[in-house]
Structures are given as structure tokens and as C-alpha cells.
Scaffold this active site. Structure first.
Site, PDB file in Angstrom:
ATOM      1  N   SER A 156       0.860  -1.192   0.000  1.00 25.91           N
ATOM      2  CA  SER A 156       0.000   0.000   0.000  1.00 25.91           C
ATOM      3  C   SER A 156       0.892   1.237   0.000  1.00 25.91           C
ATOM      4  CB  SER A 156      -0.887   0.012   1.235  1.00 25.91           C
ATOM      5  OG  SER A 156      -0.084   0.241   2.375  1.00 25.91           O
ATOM      6  N   TYR A 169       0.005  -1.695  10.215  1.00 26.58           N
ATOM      7  CA  TYR A 169      -0.397  -1.950   8.819  1.00 26.58           C
ATOM      8  C   TYR A 169       0.684  -1.427   7.869  1.00 26.58           C
ATOM      9  CZ  TYR A 169      -3.160  -1.681   4.493  1.00 26.58           C
ATOM     10  OH  TYR A 169      -3.611  -1.817   3.196  1.00 26.58           O
TER      11      TYR A 169
HETATM   12  N1  LIG Z   1      -8.885  -0.940  -0.843  1.00 22.80           N
HETATM   13  C1  LIG Z   1      -7.832  -0.145  -0.901  1.00 22.80           C
HETATM   14  O1  LIG Z   1      -7.964   1.074  -1.146  1.00 22.80           O
HETATM   15  C2  LIG Z   1      -6.448  -0.698  -0.707  1.00 22.80           C
HETATM   16  C3  LIG Z   1      -5.339   0.164  -0.871  1.00 22.80           C
HETATM   17  C4  LIG Z   1      -4.063  -0.364  -0.697  1.00 22.80           C
HETATM   18  C5  LIG Z   1      -3.894  -1.708  -0.394  1.00 22.80           C
HETATM   19  N2  LIG Z   1      -4.996  -2.521  -0.229  1.00 22.80           N
HETATM   20  C6  LIG Z   1      -4.773  -3.929   0.074  1.00 22.80           C
HETATM   21  O2  LIG Z   1      -5.563  -4.724  -0.792  1.00 22.80           O
HETATM   22  C7  LIG Z   1      -5.831  -6.000  -0.174  1.00 22.80           C
HETATM   23  C8  LIG Z   1      -7.304  -6.323  -0.272  1.00 22.80           C
HETATM   24  O3  LIG Z   1      -8.028  -5.435   0.555  1.00 22.80           O
HETATM   25  P1  LIG Z   1      -9.506  -4.932   0.208  1.00 22.80           P
HETATM   26  O4  LIG Z   1      -9.418  -3.470   0.065  1.00 22.80           O
HETATM   27  O5  LIG Z   1     -10.096  -5.736  -0.886  1.00 22.80           O
HETATM   28  O6  LIG Z   1     -10.221  -5.187   1.615  1.00 22.80           O
HETATM   29  P2  LIG Z   1     -11.370  -6.212   2.080  1.00 22.80           P
HETATM   30  O7  LIG Z   1     -12.508  -6.171   1.123  1.00 22.80           O
HETATM   31  O8  LIG Z   1     -11.642  -5.847   3.487  1.00 22.80           O
HETATM   32  O9  LIG Z   1     -10.684  -7.628   1.945  1.00 22.80           O
HETATM   33  C9  LIG Z   1      -9.754  -8.115   2.882  1.00 22.80           C
HETATM   34  C10 LIG Z   1      -9.779  -9.619   2.787  1.00 22.80           C
HETATM   35  O10 LIG Z   1      -8.823 -10.148   3.717  1.00 22.80           O
HETATM   36  C11 LIG Z   1      -9.434 -11.232   4.383  1.00 22.80           C
HETATM   37  N3  LIG Z   1      -8.869 -11.427   5.711  1.00 22.80           N
HETATM   38  C12 LIG Z   1      -8.742 -10.514   6.708  1.00 22.80           C
HETATM   39  N4  LIG Z   1      -8.247 -11.103   7.815  1.00 22.80           N
HETATM   40  C13 LIG Z   1      -8.066 -12.409   7.499  1.00 22.80           C
HETATM   41  C14 LIG Z   1      -7.607 -13.537   8.230  1.00 22.80           C
HETATM   42  N5  LIG Z   1      -7.254 -13.448   9.523  1.00 22.80           N
HETATM   43  N6  LIG Z   1      -7.540 -14.733   7.607  1.00 22.80           N
HETATM   44  C15 LIG Z   1      -7.912 -14.859   6.306  1.00 22.80           C
HETATM   45  N7  LIG Z   1      -8.370 -13.831   5.561  1.00 22.80           N
HETATM   46  C16 LIG Z   1      -8.444 -12.617   6.169  1.00 22.80           C
HETATM   47  C17 LIG Z   1     -10.904 -10.819   4.514  1.00 22.80           C
HETATM   48  O11 LIG Z   1     -11.706 -11.963   4.777  1.00 22.80           O
HETATM   49  P3  LIG Z   1     -13.082 -11.817   5.618  1.00 22.80           P
HETATM   50  O12 LIG Z   1     -13.918 -10.849   4.814  1.00 22.80           O
HETATM   51  O13 LIG Z   1     -13.586 -13.187   5.673  1.00 22.80           O
HETATM   52  O14 LIG Z   1     -12.671 -11.251   6.950  1.00 22.80           O
HETATM   53  C18 LIG Z   1     -11.143 -10.204   3.139  1.00 22.80           C
HETATM   54  O15 LIG Z   1     -11.484 -11.194   2.197  1.00 22.80           O
HETATM   55  C19 LIG Z   1      -5.310  -5.863   1.259  1.00 22.80           C
HETATM   56  O16 LIG Z   1      -4.034  -6.468   1.323  1.00 22.80           O
HETATM   57  C20 LIG Z   1      -5.192  -4.362   1.484  1.00 22.80           C
HETATM   58  O17 LIG Z   1      -4.223  -4.038   2.431  1.00 22.80           O
HETATM   59  C21 LIG Z   1      -6.259  -2.054  -0.386  1.00 22.80           C
END
Ligand SMILES: NC(=O)c1ccc[n+]([C@@H]2O[C@H](COP(=O)([O-])OP(=O)(O)OC[C@H]3O[C@@H](n4cnc5c(N)ncnc54)[C@H](OP(=O)(O)O)[C@@H]3O)[C@@H](O)[C@H]2O)c1
Length: 250
Positions: A156, A169
Site C-alpha cells: 500500500s 499496517y
Molecule cells: N482498498 C484499498 O484502497 C487498498 C489500498 C491499498 C492496499 N490494499 C490492500 O488490498 C488488499 C485487499 O483489501 P480490500 O481493500 O479488498 O479489503 P477487504 O474487502 O476488506 O478484503 C480483505 C480480505 O482479507 C481477508 N482477511 C482478513 N483477515 C483475514 C484472516 N485473519 N484470515 C484470512 N483472511 C483474512 C478478509 O476476509 P473476511 O472478509 O472473511 O474477513 C477479506 O477477504 C489488502 O491487502 C489491502 O491491504 C487495499
């Protein structure tokens, strides 16, 4: 020549590839899983909440894409043997692995470094840093059996440059970037496995909403709008790209 920003996948670009995606039940992970399947891959859906994985499974099956596999696993509590057992199951079913996307993350709290709760610190580090290390180590023998294997770590903006209050994070993402470089450097000489780290940029998701509650959701991209960058790295278009800190930010 296409780049990660301009890549337009062909319908069969991931034909017959076996791709494991963590955090595949929601947000970016779910969108990438569905897109990989629609481009010919068999996806292994790993995540915490079985119900969410089942929903993604159902959508993929209903679309007529290759049937995925569900692997529920809580990365916060999984033990090293859980990863090796999981890799053994993949070996038994498929014999190899072509793609590994580390996408799951735990945001933790936005708070002052001085006050960061130690238990929460450990959980964020376990999910965001230690789990990808353990999963990668368990899967390396399977990835070595692929003709064109690709590993993607997720980072990120806060990992690329530390920022006040982003705590564990941000620090876990920075360490993940370094882990990617260590691994890419080791694998470049001995194997054809490419390893990169990808910052998806601002994307609408549950995690995003918690991190930026005041943000206008309509002004940021949906997960489906950024999947091509992932397909670029997971498929043949990404051949030769390794050791890179990449971003899908505009
Ligand atoms: N969205 C953004 O703007 C953004 C920006 C920079 C980086 N990112 C990165 O992109 C990636 C995806 O994030 P997202 O934005 O799509 O968020 P999200 O929709 O909240 O997805 C996060 C995923 O991680 C899973 N997860 C969390 N804790 C877990 C655990 N203990 N064991 C197994 N799975 C777990 C969640 O599963 P459950 O739903 O079952 O808990 C969910 O499927 C992350 O690495 C995040 O840091 C996102």
C-alpha cells in the site's frame, strides 16, 4: 507493448492455470478470483469467512468458469503445519501451482505508535507479514513445478512511505515489500518464478471504508475496475517482470 496499466487480457490468458488467492471472499480478492476464473484459471479461494468464499464459489460455477476450490483458513491463528497441510492438498489435487496472490490483510487501528496495542500489533503482523511468509514457503515446491509461476504480494501507499498513525499496517506492508525483494532475488537465479509487490491504489472495499470513513465512495474505483493489473502479473504478459514494487495508482 502493454504494461500493467494498459493490459487488456485475452479471454484465455489464464487457461489451465492454478491460482491461489488469499482474502478471496470479498473486495479485491473476490474480484480478482472471479476474473481469473473467467479467463480460464482454476482458483483456490482462501479466506477467513466460509460463507463469503461460498458466495464467490457459487458465482464462478454459475458463470461456467472452471470450478474453484474453497480453503477456509484464519491467517491470524493458522499454524505452520496448517500451511503445509494445505500445500499437500493442492499437490494431491493439482500437482503444481501457477499463481499465488497474497491479498488478505488486517488493517488494525489508526493510532499513535506510542499507544499501539501489542496484541493488535501481533495480529496485524501475523496476517499481513508472517502468513504470506509461511504460505509462500509451503507453496514454493508447487510453484517450482509450474512452467510460468508468479507470486504477488500486496502492499500500500503507507507501506511505500511510512505515515503517522498507520502503525502496524504500514510497517507490515513495508516489510512485505522487502520480503518480496529478498525472495525475487533468490528465485531469479535458480527458478523461473517471478515475484512482485503490488499496491492496488484506492479501491472501494470494507477495509477502505474503515481506513477512510470520510471518503466519497463514488469517487474511488470498484475492485472490478483494477483486476487487469493482477491478470497482467499472473499471466504470460507479466513474464520477465520480477522484483518490482508496482502500483495501480493512476
Ligand atoms: N482498498 C484499498 O484502497 C487498498 C489500498 C491499498 C492496499 N490494499 C490492500 O488490498 C488488499 C485487499 O483489501 P480490500 O481493500 O479488498 O479489503 P477487504 O474487502 O476488506 O478484503 C480483505 C480480505 O482479507 C481477508 N482477511 C482478513 N483477515 C483475514 C484472516 N485473519 N484470515 C484470512 N483472511 C483474512 C478478509 O476476509 P473476511 O472478509 O472473511 O474477513 C477479506 O477477504 C489488502 O491487502 C489491502 O491491504 C487495499
Amino acid at each position: 507493448m502493454s504494461s500493467i496499466h494498459t493490459y487488456q487480457p485475452t479471454t484465455d490468458c489464464l487457461q489451465d492455470r492454478i491460482i491461489l488467492i488469499t482474502g478471496a471472499g470479498a473486495g479485491i480478492g473476490a474480484a480478482v478470483a472471479k476474473s481469473c476464473a473467467s479467463h480460464g484459471a482454476t482458483v483456490i479461494l482462501l479466506g477467513k469467512t466460509t460463507r463469503k468464499l461460498e458466495t464467490v464459489y457459487d458465482e464462478i460455477v454459475a458463470s461456467g468458469a472452471p470450478e474453484p476450490i474453497i480453503m477456509p483458513m484464519d491467517l491470524a491463528v493458522a499454524k505452520p503445519e496448517d500451511y503445509t497441510n494445505m500445500a499437500e492438498a493442492v499437490e494431491k489435487e493439482f500437482g503444481h501451482l501457477d499463481g499465488l496472490l497474497h491479498n488478505a490483510a488486517h488493517l488494525g487501528n489508526r493510532m499513535m505508535f506510542e499507544q499501539y496495542d501489542l496484541e493488535l500489533w501481533n495480529k496485524v503482523m501475523q496476517v499481513n507479514l508472517n502468513a504470506p511468509m509461511l504460505l509462500t514457503r509451503a507453496c514454493l515446491p508447487l510453484l517450482k513445478k509450474s512452467a510460468d509461476a508468479s507470486i504477488i504480494f500486496t502492499s500500500s501507499e503507507s507501506g511505500r512511505k511510512g505515515r503517522a498513525y498507520w502503525g502496524a499496517y504500514a510497517i507490515s506492508n513495508a516489510a512485505t515489500d522487502n520480503m518480496m525483494q529478498v525472495l525475487a532475488d533468490e528465485l531469479e537465479t535458480n527458478t523461473g518464478i517471478r515475484v512482485n509487490s503490488l499496491d492496488p491504489g484506492p479501491v472501494r472495499s470494507a477495509l477502505r471504508l474503515i481506513a477512510y470513513p470520510g471518503e466519497n465512495q463514488n469517487q474511488i474505483k470498484k475492485p472490478e475496475e483494477i483486476v487487469n493489473g493482477y491478470l497482467y502479473l499472473l499471466g504470460p504478459a507479466g513474464k520477465g517482470v520480477t522484483g518490482q514494487l508496482l502500483s495501480l495508482q493512476a
